[in-house]
Scaffold this motif. Structure first.
Motif, PDB file in Angstrom:
ATOM      1  N   VAL A 153      12.937   7.551 -14.502  1.00 32.93           N
ATOM      2  CA  VAL A 153      13.621   7.447 -13.215  1.00 32.93           C
ATOM      3  C   VAL A 153      14.272   6.082 -13.146  1.00 32.93           C
ATOM      4  N   SER A 154      15.600   6.064 -13.090  1.00 32.34           N
ATOM      5  CA  SER A 154      16.324   4.804 -13.183  1.00 32.34           C
ATOM      6  C   SER A 154      17.175   4.524 -11.963  1.00 32.34           C
ATOM      7  N   ASP A 155      16.971   5.286 -10.902  1.00 36.47           N
ATOM      8  CA  ASP A 155      17.797   5.075  -9.726  1.00 36.47           C
ATOM      9  C   ASP A 155      17.358   3.813  -8.985  1.00 36.47           C
ATOM     10  N   THR A 156      18.087   3.476  -7.960  1.00 36.64           N
ATOM     11  CA  THR A 156      17.829   2.220  -7.258  1.00 36.64           C
ATOM     12  C   THR A 156      16.492   2.224  -6.533  1.00 36.64           C
ATOM     13  N   ARG A 157      16.004   3.398  -6.138  1.00 40.20           N
ATOM     14  CA  ARG A 157      14.702   3.441  -5.470  1.00 40.20           C
ATOM     15  C   ARG A 157      13.595   3.015  -6.418  1.00 40.20           C
ATOM     16  N   SER A 158      13.652   3.474  -7.655  1.00 38.62           N
ATOM     17  CA  SER A 158      12.639   3.090  -8.633  1.00 38.62           C
ATOM     18  C   SER A 158      12.647   1.587  -8.860  1.00 38.62           C
ATOM     19  N   ALA A 159      13.849   1.023  -9.000  1.00 38.37           N
ATOM     20  CA  ALA A 159      13.950  -0.420  -9.192  1.00 38.37           C
ATOM     21  C   ALA A 159      13.424  -1.182  -7.975  1.00 38.37           C
ATOM     22  N   ALA A 160      13.729  -0.660  -6.786  1.00 38.39           N
ATOM     23  CA  ALA A 160      13.262  -1.320  -5.570  1.00 38.39           C
ATOM     24  C   ALA A 160      11.741  -1.335  -5.503  1.00 38.39           C
ATOM     25  N   TRP A 161      11.104  -0.213  -5.843  1.00 34.93           N
ATOM     26  CA  TRP A 161       9.644  -0.173  -5.772  1.00 34.93           C
ATOM     27  C   TRP A 161       9.008  -0.962  -6.893  1.00 34.93           C
ATOM     28  N   ASP A 162       9.700  -1.127  -8.013  1.00 34.51           N
ATOM     29  CA  ASP A 162       9.205  -2.057  -9.033  1.00 34.51           C
ATOM     30  C   ASP A 162       9.213  -3.492  -8.494  1.00 34.51           C
ATOM     31  N   GLU A 163      10.253  -3.838  -7.761  1.00 34.57           N
ATOM     32  CA  GLU A 163      10.295  -5.171  -7.140  1.00 34.57           C
ATOM     33  C   GLU A 163       9.129  -5.328  -6.165  1.00 34.57           C
ATOM     34  N   TYR A 164       8.893  -4.308  -5.369  1.00 39.00           N
ATOM     35  CA  TYR A 164       7.802  -4.348  -4.402  1.00 39.00           C
ATOM     36  C   TYR A 164       6.455  -4.502  -5.104  1.00 39.00           C
ATOM     37  N   ALA A 165       6.283  -3.820  -6.236  1.00 40.42           N
ATOM     38  CA  ALA A 165       5.009  -3.878  -6.956  1.00 40.42           C
ATOM     39  C   ALA A 165       4.645  -5.298  -7.362  1.00 40.42           C
ATOM     40  N   GLN A 166       5.666  -6.104  -7.657  1.00 44.91           N
ATOM     41  CA  GLN A 166       5.395  -7.478  -8.088  1.00 44.91           C
ATOM     42  C   GLN A 166       4.850  -8.351  -6.961  1.00 44.91           C
ATOM     43  N   THR A 167       5.053  -7.930  -5.727  1.00 44.63           N
ATOM     44  CA  THR A 167       4.577  -8.718  -4.584  1.00 44.63           C
ATOM     45  C   THR A 167       3.185  -8.314  -4.139  1.00 44.63           C
ATOM     46  N   LYS A 168       2.641  -7.220  -4.673  1.00 46.46           N
ATOM     47  CA  LYS A 168       1.370  -6.691  -4.204  1.00 46.46           C
ATOM     48  C   LYS A 168       0.248  -7.042  -5.163  1.00 46.46           C
ATOM     49  N   PRO A 169      -0.796  -7.737  -4.689  1.00 45.76           N
ATOM     50  CA  PRO A 169      -1.938  -8.019  -5.559  1.00 45.76           C
ATOM     51  C   PRO A 169      -2.766  -6.763  -5.795  1.00 45.76           C
ATOM     52  N   GLN A 170      -3.597  -6.796  -6.827  1.00 48.18           N
ATOM     53  CA  GLN A 170      -4.513  -5.700  -7.059  1.00 48.18           C
ATOM     54  C   GLN A 170      -5.519  -5.592  -5.907  1.00 48.18           C
ATOM     55  N   ARG A 171      -6.013  -4.410  -5.680  1.00 44.43           N
ATOM     56  CA  ARG A 171      -7.069  -4.192  -4.685  1.00 44.43           C
ATOM     57  C   ARG A 171      -8.297  -5.030  -5.050  1.00 44.43           C
ATOM     58  N   ARG A 172      -9.031  -5.486  -4.039  1.00 50.11           N
ATOM     59  CA  ARG A 172     -10.231  -6.295  -4.264  1.00 50.11           C
ATOM     60  C   ARG A 172     -11.227  -5.560  -5.170  1.00 50.11           C
ATOM     61  N   PRO A 173     -12.053  -6.295  -5.913  1.00 50.95           N
ATOM     62  CA  PRO A 173     -13.053  -5.616  -6.764  1.00 50.95           C
ATOM     63  C   PRO A 173     -14.018  -4.751  -5.956  1.00 50.95           C
ATOM     64  N   THR A 174     -14.418  -5.224  -4.786  1.00 50.31           N
ATOM     65  CA  THR A 174     -15.287  -4.452  -3.902  1.00 50.31           C
ATOM     66  C   THR A 174     -14.850  -4.660  -2.464  1.00 50.31           C
ATOM     67  N   ASN A 175     -15.214  -3.704  -1.603  1.00 51.14           N
ATOM     68  CA  ASN A 175     -14.922  -3.872  -0.178  1.00 51.14           C
ATOM     69  C   ASN A 175     -16.101  -4.549   0.517  1.00 51.14           C
ATOM     70  N   ALA A 176     -16.060  -4.581   1.845  1.00 54.12           N
ATOM     71  CA  ALA A 176     -17.100  -5.292   2.590  1.00 54.12           C
ATOM     72  C   ALA A 176     -18.471  -4.654   2.410  1.00 54.12           C
ATOM     73  N   ARG A 177     -18.520  -3.381   2.080  1.00 52.30           N
ATOM     74  CA  ARG A 177     -19.804  -2.699   1.850  1.00 52.30           C
ATOM     75  C   ARG A 177     -20.245  -2.768   0.402  1.00 52.30           C
ATOM     76  N   GLY A 178     -19.486  -3.467  -0.428  1.00 55.69           N
ATOM     77  CA  GLY A 178     -19.848  -3.598  -1.825  1.00 55.69           C
ATOM     78  C   GLY A 178     -19.438  -2.422  -2.688  1.00 55.69           C
ATOM     79  N   GLU A 179     -18.589  -1.552  -2.168  1.00 55.93           N
ATOM     80  CA  GLU A 179     -18.150  -0.376  -2.915  1.00 55.93           C
ATOM     81  C   GLU A 179     -16.984  -0.733  -3.826  1.00 55.93           C
ATOM     82  N   SER A 180     -16.989  -0.163  -5.030  1.00 51.62           N
ATOM     83  CA  SER A 180     -15.905  -0.458  -5.978  1.00 51.62           C
ATOM     84  C   SER A 180     -14.683   0.419  -5.758  1.00 51.62           C
TER      85      SER A 180
END
Length: 234
Positions: free
Chosen positions: A10-37
């Protein structure tokens, strides 16, 4: 985990836009407040709001995540014993998912457009959902009928997104920042008030429809989260 590409890049502009967005988003935390992975989160706030129970799924049933991003919600469902299928336009988001969840059984990832995927798949899902994903960024006149066609009778469709800005309804523009010498990428989103979402889903054959705004956590003076849910009638 099965990483199953849809056969065409998929090479349209939407794919490129969401690739840009992905670079701004950190990975989800290793665990949440209840200690769940793994955990399911409908809202933009950590450890807040309902969870996977919204989808009314049982172990062994199948769910489709429209715009799965880095795969956290799908990984949680797979951990509960469901078959979790995720699709996303962004290869970079899916790379994050493969990196974070390499050993999760029962999760499939597909790269491509959700309308094309739903039009091609022969799978009938027990639940289809979108968390700030393709449910928000797809024309409901195109998306809702094809979701309905790919749900089993009694299956749940649910999506979450930001509530609309007062007076700004229908197709709107979202802007994703790019480099300092480039204009932002523009993607379309669809905003309606909760009562109108109820009418729209009913128009396309959904029953037991609800739409409401989940308030933000106490002490936070920011917007809540719109959660829309409907069931495919028999």
């Amino acid at each position: 985990m099965l990483d199953n590409e849809n056969g065409s890049e998929v090479s349209d502009t939407r794919s490129a836009a969401w690739d840009e967005y992905a670079q701004t988003k950190p990975q989800r935390r290793p665990t949440n407040a209840r200690g769940e992975s793994t955990w399911f989160n409908w809202t933009q706030y950590a450890d807040h709001g309902p969870g996977a129970e919204v989808l009314d799924l049982e172990p062994g049933e199948t769910a489709l995540d429209l715009g799965c991003g880095a795969g956290g919600n799908a990984a949680h469902l797979a951990g509960l014993g469901m078959r979790a299928v995720g699709i996303d336009l962004s290869p970079k988001q899916l790379a994050k998912a493969r990196d974070r969840w390499p050993d999760v059984n029962g999760m499939e990832l597909h790269q491509g457009d959700v309308l094309a995927y739903l039009g091609d798949t022969r799978t009938v899902f027990d639940a289809i959902y979108s968390v700030f994903g393709a449910g928000w960024f797809s024309d409901p006149a195109l998306l809702l009928p094809i979701i309905h066609a790919n749900l089993k009778p009694g299956g749940v469709f649910a999506m979450s997104q930001r509530p609309p800005i007062e007076g700004c309804y229908g197709c709107q523009a979202s802007y994703i920042p790019r480099g300092p010498d480039e204009d932002p990428a523009v993607v379309k989103r669809w905003d309606y008030e909760p009562d109108l979402w109820v009418l729209i889903l009913k128009e396309y054959g959904y029953v037991d429809v609800s739409a409401s705004v989940i308030a933000p956590p106490p002490g936070i003076r920011r917007t809540g989260t719109l959660l829309v849910r409907g069931v495919r009638g028999g």
